[in-house]
Design a protein around this motif. Structure first.
Motif, PDB file in Angstrom:
ATOM      1  N   ALA A  15      -4.254   7.727  17.657  1.00 13.38           N
ATOM      2  CA  ALA A  15      -4.720   6.552  18.474  1.00 13.38           C
ATOM      3  C   ALA A  15      -5.952   6.502  17.355  1.00 13.38           C
ATOM      4  O   ALA A  15      -6.317   4.651  17.081  1.00 13.38           O
ATOM      5  N   ASN A  16      -6.080   6.892  16.604  1.00  9.49           N
ATOM      6  CA  ASN A  16      -7.199   5.863  15.668  1.00  9.49           C
ATOM      7  C   ASN A  16      -6.452   4.966  14.542  1.00  9.49           C
ATOM      8  O   ASN A  16      -7.167   5.867  13.324  1.00  9.49           O
ATOM      9  N   ARG A  17      -6.047   3.779  14.622  1.00  6.65           N
ATOM     10  CA  ARG A  17      -5.363   2.723  13.715  1.00  6.65           C
ATOM     11  C   ARG A  17      -5.692   1.622  14.142  1.00  6.65           C
ATOM     12  O   ARG A  17      -6.346   1.284  15.443  1.00  6.65           O
ATOM     13  N   ALA A  18      -6.243   1.171  12.737  1.00  8.71           N
ATOM     14  CA  ALA A  18      -7.056  -0.892  13.053  1.00  8.71           C
ATOM     15  C   ALA A  18      -5.539  -1.408  12.836  1.00  8.71           C
ATOM     16  O   ALA A  18      -4.603  -1.520  12.281  1.00  8.71           O
ATOM     17  N   VAL A  19      -6.666  -2.214  13.798  1.00  6.69           N
ATOM     18  CA  VAL A  19      -5.564  -3.629  13.967  1.00  6.69           C
ATOM     19  C   VAL A  19      -5.377  -4.321  12.577  1.00  6.69           C
ATOM     20  O   VAL A  19      -6.594  -4.682  12.325  1.00  6.69           O
ATOM     21  N   PRO A  20      -4.104  -4.973  12.536  1.00  8.14           N
ATOM     22  CA  PRO A  20      -3.833  -5.747  11.582  1.00  8.14           C
ATOM     23  C   PRO A  20      -4.806  -6.976  11.262  1.00  8.14           C
ATOM     24  O   PRO A  20      -5.419  -7.307  12.355  1.00  8.14           O
ATOM     25  N   ALA A  21      -5.758  -8.112  10.761  1.00  4.23           N
ATOM     26  CA  ALA A  21      -6.155  -8.722  10.077  1.00  4.23           C
ATOM     27  C   ALA A  21      -4.709 -10.167  10.797  1.00  4.23           C
ATOM     28  O   ALA A  21      -5.778 -10.895  11.287  1.00  4.23           O
ATOM     29  N   ASN A  22      -3.930  -9.872   9.937  1.00  2.39           N
ATOM     30  CA  ASN A  22      -2.917 -10.625  10.115  1.00  2.39           C
ATOM     31  C   ASN A  22      -2.094 -10.203  11.312  1.00  2.39           C
ATOM     32  O   ASN A  22      -1.179  -9.653  11.103  1.00  2.39           O
ATOM     33  N   ARG A  23      -2.260 -10.674  12.445  1.00  4.54           N
ATOM     34  CA  ARG A  23      -1.489 -10.340  13.746  1.00  4.54           C
ATOM     35  C   ARG A  23      -0.025 -11.670  13.802  1.00  4.54           C
ATOM     36  O   ARG A  23       0.058 -11.067  14.857  1.00  4.54           O
ATOM     37  N   ALA A  24      -0.007 -12.116  12.816  1.00  6.35           N
ATOM     38  CA  ALA A  24       0.866 -13.032  13.505  1.00  6.35           C
ATOM     39  C   ALA A  24       2.149 -12.141  13.458  1.00  6.35           C
ATOM     40  O   ALA A  24       2.742 -11.829  12.627  1.00  6.35           O
ATOM     41  N   TYR A 104       9.712 -10.235  13.658  1.00  5.67           N
ATOM     42  CA  TYR A 104       8.224  -8.811  13.214  1.00  5.67           C
ATOM     43  C   TYR A 104       7.352  -8.856  14.049  1.00  5.67           C
ATOM     44  O   TYR A 104       6.628  -9.887  13.847  1.00  5.67           O
ATOM     45  N   ALA A 105       6.931  -7.348  13.922  1.00  4.28           N
ATOM     46  CA  ALA A 105       5.781  -7.638  14.986  1.00  4.28           C
ATOM     47  C   ALA A 105       4.656  -6.805  14.352  1.00  4.28           C
ATOM     48  O   ALA A 105       4.851  -5.570  14.293  1.00  4.28           O
ATOM     49  N   PRO A 106       3.472  -7.141  13.887  1.00  5.43           N
ATOM     50  CA  PRO A 106       2.721  -6.141  13.265  1.00  5.43           C
ATOM     51  C   PRO A 106       1.993  -5.428  14.541  1.00  5.43           C
ATOM     52  O   PRO A 106       1.606  -5.361  15.101  1.00  5.43           O
ATOM     53  N   GLY A 107       2.242  -3.785  13.793  1.00  3.79           N
ATOM     54  CA  GLY A 107       1.324  -3.215  15.049  1.00  3.79           C
ATOM     55  C   GLY A 107      -0.100  -2.491  14.639  1.00  3.79           C
ATOM     56  O   GLY A 107      -0.723  -2.391  15.526  1.00  3.79           O
ATOM     57  N   HIS A 108       0.058  -2.043  13.484  1.00  4.16           N
ATOM     58  CA  HIS A 108      -1.784  -1.434  11.917  1.00  4.16           C
ATOM     59  C   HIS A 108      -1.456  -1.572  11.088  1.00  4.16           C
ATOM     60  O   HIS A 108      -0.696  -1.777  10.334  1.00  4.16           O
ATOM     61  N   LEU A 109      -2.751  -1.482  10.587  1.00  2.00           N
ATOM     62  CA  LEU A 109      -3.031  -1.676   9.335  1.00  2.00           C
ATOM     63  C   LEU A 109      -2.695  -0.231   8.792  1.00  2.00           C
ATOM     64  O   LEU A 109      -2.914   0.805   9.459  1.00  2.00           O
ATOM     65  N   GLN A 110      -1.727  -0.364   7.024  1.00  2.00           N
ATOM     66  CA  GLN A 110      -1.582   0.119   6.463  1.00  2.00           C
ATOM     67  C   GLN A 110      -0.907   0.095   4.885  1.00  2.00           C
ATOM     68  O   GLN A 110      -0.860  -0.399   4.869  1.00  2.00           O
TER      69      GLN A 110
END
Length: 131
Positions: A15-24, A104-110
């Motif tokens: 659950a400890n995943r950062a939200v991406p800065a670009n959520r477009a 495409y929908a971003p889920g988390h920073l990686q």
């Protein structure tokens, strides 16, 4: 007690995943119209494990049964960001290669971008919303 502690730490790590800065949401809507789907709708689902666009296209194109699918649902799609600008994801590149629609929908920073899910479709997609 040890099992409970291990299970709790694994769940918290997932659950400890950062939200991406670009959520477009990335949308690829070609002008080409494919023939309507005849017979059964052919759906393929893949976890692409952060593969490059070239690997995703190669893997699907080499197998005629896959290349003829009407709808692809892809997980673990990695979209690279360079200098704050997102590149075309593997789903976007696959859609361009096939002449299909893609979302495409971003889920988390990686790493150097974001990981998310995508739909690549022969059937026209008119809009997208991430819920």
């Amino acid at each position: 007690m040890l099992r409970l502690l291990v299970a709790a730490s694994l769940l918290s790590a997932c659950a400890n995943r950062a939200v991406p800065a670009n959520r477009a949401v990335e949308e690829t809507f070609p002008q080409v119209t494919h023939a309507p789907v005849k017979g059964d709708l052919r759906v393929v689902t893949f976890t692409v494990h952060r593969a490059t666009p070239e690997r995703v296209i190669e893997g699907i194109s080499k197998d005629p049964a896959l290349a003829d699918a009407d709808l692809f649902i892809l997980q673990e799609v990695h979209r690279v960001e360079k200098h704050g600008v997102a590149t075309c994801s593997p789903a976007c590149e696959l859609a361009k290669h096939l002449g299909y629609h893609a979302i495409y929908a971003p889920g988390h920073l990686q790493g150097d971008g974001s990981d998310g899910v995508a739909v690549v479709s022969r059937i026209p997609l008119r809009s997208a919303e991430v819920i």
